[in-house]
Every structure is written in C-alpha cells, then in structure tokens.
Write an enzyme that holds these catalytic residues in place. Structure first.
Site, PDB file in Angstrom:
ATOM      1  N   HIS A  82     -17.644   4.581   0.134  1.00 35.33           N
ATOM      2  CA  HIS A  82     -16.822   3.387  -0.097  1.00 35.33           C
ATOM      3  C   HIS A  82     -17.027   2.407   1.048  1.00 35.33           C
ATOM      4  O   HIS A  82     -17.079   2.801   2.202  1.00 35.33           O
ATOM      5  CB  HIS A  82     -15.339   3.785  -0.178  1.00 35.33           C
ATOM      6  CG  HIS A  82     -14.456   2.674  -0.637  1.00 35.33           C
ATOM      7  ND1 HIS A  82     -14.159   2.458  -1.968  1.00 35.33           N
ATOM      8  CD2 HIS A  82     -13.812   1.699   0.047  1.00 35.33           C
ATOM      9  CE1 HIS A  82     -13.356   1.406  -2.077  1.00 35.33           C
ATOM     10  NE2 HIS A  82     -13.145   0.921  -0.868  1.00 35.33           N
ATOM     11  N   ASP A 161      -2.312   1.315  -7.022  1.00 33.34           N
ATOM     12  CA  ASP A 161      -3.201   0.440  -6.234  1.00 33.34           C
ATOM     13  C   ASP A 161      -3.569  -0.808  -7.031  1.00 33.34           C
ATOM     14  O   ASP A 161      -3.686  -1.895  -6.470  1.00 33.34           O
ATOM     15  CB  ASP A 161      -4.466   1.189  -5.808  1.00 33.34           C
ATOM     16  CG  ASP A 161      -5.343   0.300  -4.930  1.00 33.34           C
ATOM     17  OD1 ASP A 161      -4.854  -0.111  -3.860  1.00 33.34           O
ATOM     18  OD2 ASP A 161      -6.476  -0.026  -5.327  1.00 33.34           O
ATOM     19  N   ARG A 168      -0.925  -7.846  -3.153  1.00 34.46           N
ATOM     20  CA  ARG A 168      -1.299  -8.119  -1.757  1.00 34.46           C
ATOM     21  C   ARG A 168      -2.243  -9.310  -1.684  1.00 34.46           C
ATOM     22  O   ARG A 168      -2.175 -10.122  -0.756  1.00 34.46           O
ATOM     23  CB  ARG A 168      -1.989  -6.884  -1.152  1.00 34.46           C
ATOM     24  CG  ARG A 168      -1.024  -5.740  -0.886  1.00 34.46           C
ATOM     25  CD  ARG A 168      -1.777  -4.447  -0.658  1.00 34.46           C
ATOM     26  NE  ARG A 168      -2.716  -4.550   0.438  1.00 34.46           N
ATOM     27  CZ  ARG A 168      -3.843  -3.835   0.542  1.00 34.46           C
ATOM     28  NH1 ARG A 168      -4.172  -2.955  -0.383  1.00 34.46           N
ATOM     29  NH2 ARG A 168      -4.646  -3.985   1.563  1.00 34.46           N
ATOM     30  N   SER A 183      -4.926   2.312   0.175  1.00 30.46           N
ATOM     31  CA  SER A 183      -5.598   1.806  -1.033  1.00 30.46           C
ATOM     32  C   SER A 183      -6.964   2.485  -1.202  1.00 30.46           C
ATOM     33  O   SER A 183      -7.288   3.021  -2.270  1.00 30.46           O
ATOM     34  CB  SER A 183      -5.760   0.285  -0.895  1.00 30.46           C
ATOM     35  OG  SER A 183      -6.729  -0.210  -1.755  1.00 30.46           O
ATOM     36  N   LYS A 187      -7.858   5.986  -3.867  1.00 31.49           N
ATOM     37  CA  LYS A 187      -8.907   5.896  -4.903  1.00 31.49           C
ATOM     38  C   LYS A 187      -9.964   6.973  -4.692  1.00 31.49           C
ATOM     39  O   LYS A 187     -10.443   7.595  -5.631  1.00 31.49           O
ATOM     40  CB  LYS A 187      -9.552   4.502  -4.884  1.00 31.49           C
ATOM     41  CG  LYS A 187      -8.657   3.454  -5.528  1.00 31.49           C
ATOM     42  CD  LYS A 187      -9.252   2.080  -5.495  1.00 31.49           C
ATOM     43  CE  LYS A 187      -9.268   1.513  -4.105  1.00 31.49           C
ATOM     44  NZ  LYS A 187      -9.261   0.063  -3.999  1.00 31.49           N
TER      45      LYS A 187
HETATM   46  N1  URA Z   1     -10.837  -2.212  -0.263  1.00 24.59           N
HETATM   47  C1  URA Z   1      -9.896  -1.535  -0.988  1.00 24.59           C
HETATM   48  O1  URA Z   1     -10.218  -0.780  -1.880  1.00 24.59           O
HETATM   49  N2  URA Z   1      -8.594  -1.740  -0.671  1.00 24.59           N
HETATM   50  C2  URA Z   1      -8.188  -2.558   0.304  1.00 24.59           C
HETATM   51  O2  URA Z   1      -7.007  -2.663   0.536  1.00 24.59           O
HETATM   52  C3  URA Z   1      -9.167  -3.266   1.034  1.00 24.59           C
HETATM   53  C4  URA Z   1     -10.494  -3.067   0.738  1.00 24.59           C
END
Ligand code: URA
Length: 425
Positions: A82, A161, A168, A183, A187
């Site tokens: 990620h 999220d 946000r 967040s 995931k």
């Molecule tokens: N990437 C994400 O998945 N979440 C965030 O809050 C910031 C970057």
C-alpha cells in the site's frame, strides 16, 4: 452514550475507551451518529491526537465494519502493498507482477486517485476492457491461477473507511496520523494478506511532509499490522518529485511497460527492484536486487503483467497503444544547469487540470492526458532542451506554460536524490 459527550471528551484531550470507540464506529456506519458529529470528532482528533490503544481500537472496529477477505484458499504467503499516495506513482503496476513472477502470490485491492495524487485503478482502467470489479471468488481464482490480481476494493470492505474518508476529504482532516494509520491498516487487515509492505511517501507531494512525521506514521502502521499477526514493513520513500518520468493514466501504463521491458530509467527500475526484494523477503523468499532484476531482464515480470491484464479482460493490443491526445507541447529549459526541483504537488495539480486527475470524486478522467518528463532532479540540462512534454486535449495557454516552467527549478550545482529514505520494521 451520546456522541456529543465523546466529542467533548476528545476535544478536552482525554482518551476514549474501547467501548466508546466501538459505539462511535458502529453508530456511524448504522447512521445513528451523523456526519456532522463525526466531522467534529475527526477535527478533535486532528488537534488532540490518539493514544496507541485508541488507534488500535479504531482500526479494529473499522475492520469489523465490513467484510473480511479470506485468502486461505491460495497456497503460500500472500503479500500486499500500500502506498500512502503519490504523484506519478505507478509502482504497484510493476511491483505486483514482478513479485508474482517469483511465485509469491499478490492479491491486491487498489484505490482511485483524488486531488493531486493518482490511483492504480484509474491507470489500469485506461486499458480497454480491464475489469476492476471482480467477485471475491474470481479474485481468489485469478490469484490461484495467475499468481497476481489487482482489483478495486469491494463495496463491503471497511465500510467505516468509505464513509469516514469521504468526510475527512471535505473537512480538512485527511492529513493526521491516527486517521491515516487506521484508514490504511483497516483496509490492509480486512483484505486478508499475510504480509504487508507499506510505502510511506514523504515530501511536498505527500501527506507527510517531513521524515519525522512519516517515521511516526510508518511505525504506527507497522505496529498495528504486527499486533494482528501480519508481517509488516514500511519504507519511507521520496515524494518531493513525481515518481518516474510520467504523470497521467495511459502515460503511466506506458512507462510501467517500459520499465517491465528493461527500458525504464535506471533509478526508478532500481527503486522498484529494491521494493520487490523487501516484499519477497516478507514472503520468506530471499533474493538479491540483482536477482530480482533478472526477472525484468528475462521478461518474466512483463509476462506476468500481461497475464494479469488478460485475466482481467484487458486488451493486450490496447495495452501498448500510445497516448491519444490532440496537443503535445514541449517545455524547454530556460537556462543551462542541473534540475534541482520538480515539485510533485505542483505537477500533480497541473496534470489534474489536464484531466488526468479528479478535483472531486465525481470528476470524469481523461485517461490520455498528462506529463512526460525527459529530465529529473539531478540531471544536467542545456538551455532550450526539452524538459518535459505536456499531453493535452486542449490548448495549453501561455499562462499554463509559464506556470509549468516556473516550477522547474534549475541551478548551477546538482543535487542527489534517493528514493528509499528509511526502512521501518
Ligand atoms: N490513504 C488511505 O488509504 N487513507 C488515508 O487516510 C490516507 C491515504
């Protein structure tokens, strides 16, 4: 419990209990805690922060807010990756098939771009036919058969999220460590991989502007991953200039192909091979960077990429098609010297205005537009040499060109850059 009391508690700098966090997240997903109270809470967190225990509770309650993917039907250690967001970041497109070419299964769910940052899904969708919406069964089947799949996140994964990120985004509460960490990690944990490589971008084009901040975010996420038994490593990477030589969806697919063919820029190729080495290590496959690179040189990684594209319905002829735009405008160096700055944020925004990115979620993309850089930070240039080419489907005004040129910093003395700043495990 009342949301207003919990907002006040956080506003006053106190810790929320595990039960309170659970109540808030469940209520938010169920619609009993409204957006306006959640935004007030996010802002209170922005100013008062969260303890390690609170971040962990928030993350695990977010994981529980939706489906969790079970990848156990795929043999071997499944690795995921990620990035916290970048400009010109096509790393996944190369890294996923490269790692998979070593028989390490890569089951990856990616996201879309917003603002100055790009998203892997948008890039893949610029390939005719490429399907990002894949059922869980087909996702697993593809990884079993091909070794790699990059798909969109299912609607039911980490529902909290989806709601919270959108909130946000419009309440200036994105760039705060507890909320980014929860967040990202909710995931990753819900997506089911055994091991996770986190690319934490640092610099002017990233959420984390300084190495110190990025280090805290990285360590927070690594600890969250480890706490639930996922091997997790974070790499702090430089996002002061765009990654590689292109920004824009089709243009980045073409650059990814160049790298996979062994014809990419040396520094980007090396950087991606280093990330692949770390990702392979997470799956207990120990290779040198030179050994990783062999899979670029012998075509194994490219073959994997093509297999993935085909498995997801992508058209292989279209894959190699050049970008189709009505205007290509070269930007020339204003003087002799060395490139010392190519601010990622500015060029990300420039590409967004060309249609390569979205200002708001509902914006339609123009997959073909963007920027190709012929020079990067550290390179020598001569006056009037092309530094970049703008790919547009509209006229580029003098004003835009001047703005572009103004952001290319040229000086007499060269500077060194390095892509990997630090590794946190
Ligand atoms: N990437 C994400 O998945 N979440 C965030 O809050 C910031 C970057």
């Amino acid at each position: 419990m009342r949301a207003v009391d919990l907002i006040q508690k956080k506003r006053d700098g106190l810790e929320l209990s595990s039960e309170e966090i659970k109540w808030l997240i469940e209520g938010y997903v169920a619609g009993t805690v409204p957006d306006y109270q959640m935004s007030a809470l996010a802002m209170a967190i922005y100013f008062k922060g969260m303890s390690t225990r609170e971040i962990s509770d928030l993350t695990m309650n977010m994981v529980a807010s939706g489906d969790q993917i079970d990848l156990s039907a795929i043999p071997g250690i499944k690795v995921d990756k990620h990035s916290t967001g970048g400009v010109g970041d096509k790393v996944t497109l190369i890294l996923a098939p490269l790692v998979a070419s070593f028989e390490v299964p890569v089951a990856k769910m990616s996201g879309r771009g917003l603002g100055h940052t790009g998203g892997t899904l948008d890039k893949l969708e610029s390939i005719k036919g490429y399907q990002i919406e894949v059922t869980q069964e087909d996702f697993i089947k593809q990884v079993q058969e091909t070794g790699v799949a990059v798909i969109g996140q299912s609607d039911n994964l980490v529902k909290a999220d989806k709601l919270l990120y959108a909130l946000r985004d419009v309440t200036a509460t994105v760039d705060i460590i507890p909320l980014i960490a929860s967040s990202v990690m909710s995931k990753k944990i819900a997506a089911g991989a055994d091991a996770i490589l986190l690319d934490v971008t640092v610099g002017e084009g990233a959420f984390m502007k300084t190495v110190e901040e990025a280090r805290v975010l990285a360590q927070t996420m690594v600890d969250l991953g480890k706490a639930v038994g996922r091997k997790t490593i974070a790499v702090l990477t430089n996002m002061s200039q765009p990654v590689g030589t292109s920004i824009g969806n089709r243009l980045e697919i073409l650059e990814a192909l160049e790298i996979l063919q062994g014809k990419g820029r040396e520094d980007v190729t090396e950087f991606i091979c280093e990330l692949a080495q770390i990702m392979l290590g997470l799956a207990d496959v120990e290779k040198t960077v030179a050994e990783v690179r062999q899979h670029i040189e012998n075509g194994a990684a490219l073959k994997k990429f093509e297999e993935m594209v085909q498995a997801q319905g992508g058209d292989l002829e279209d894959l190699y098609r050049p970008a189709n735009v009505s205007h290509k405008v070269d930007v020339l160096a204003e003087r002799d010297g060395y490139i010392v700055g190519l601010p990622a944020l500015e060029f990300g925004l420039f590409a967004m205005k060309l249609g390569a990115g979205r200002a708001v979620k509902t914006d339609e993309l123009d997959y073909e537009t963007g920027i190709v850089f012929h020079k990067k930070v550290g390179d020598a240039v001569e006056k009037d040499q092309p530094i970049a080419t703008i790919y547009a489907n509209e006229n580029i005004s003098e004003n835009m060109l001047t703005n572009f040129q103004k952001n290319v910093k040229i000086d007499d003395v060269s500077v060194n850059t390095k892509e990997i700043i630090e590794i946190i495990s």
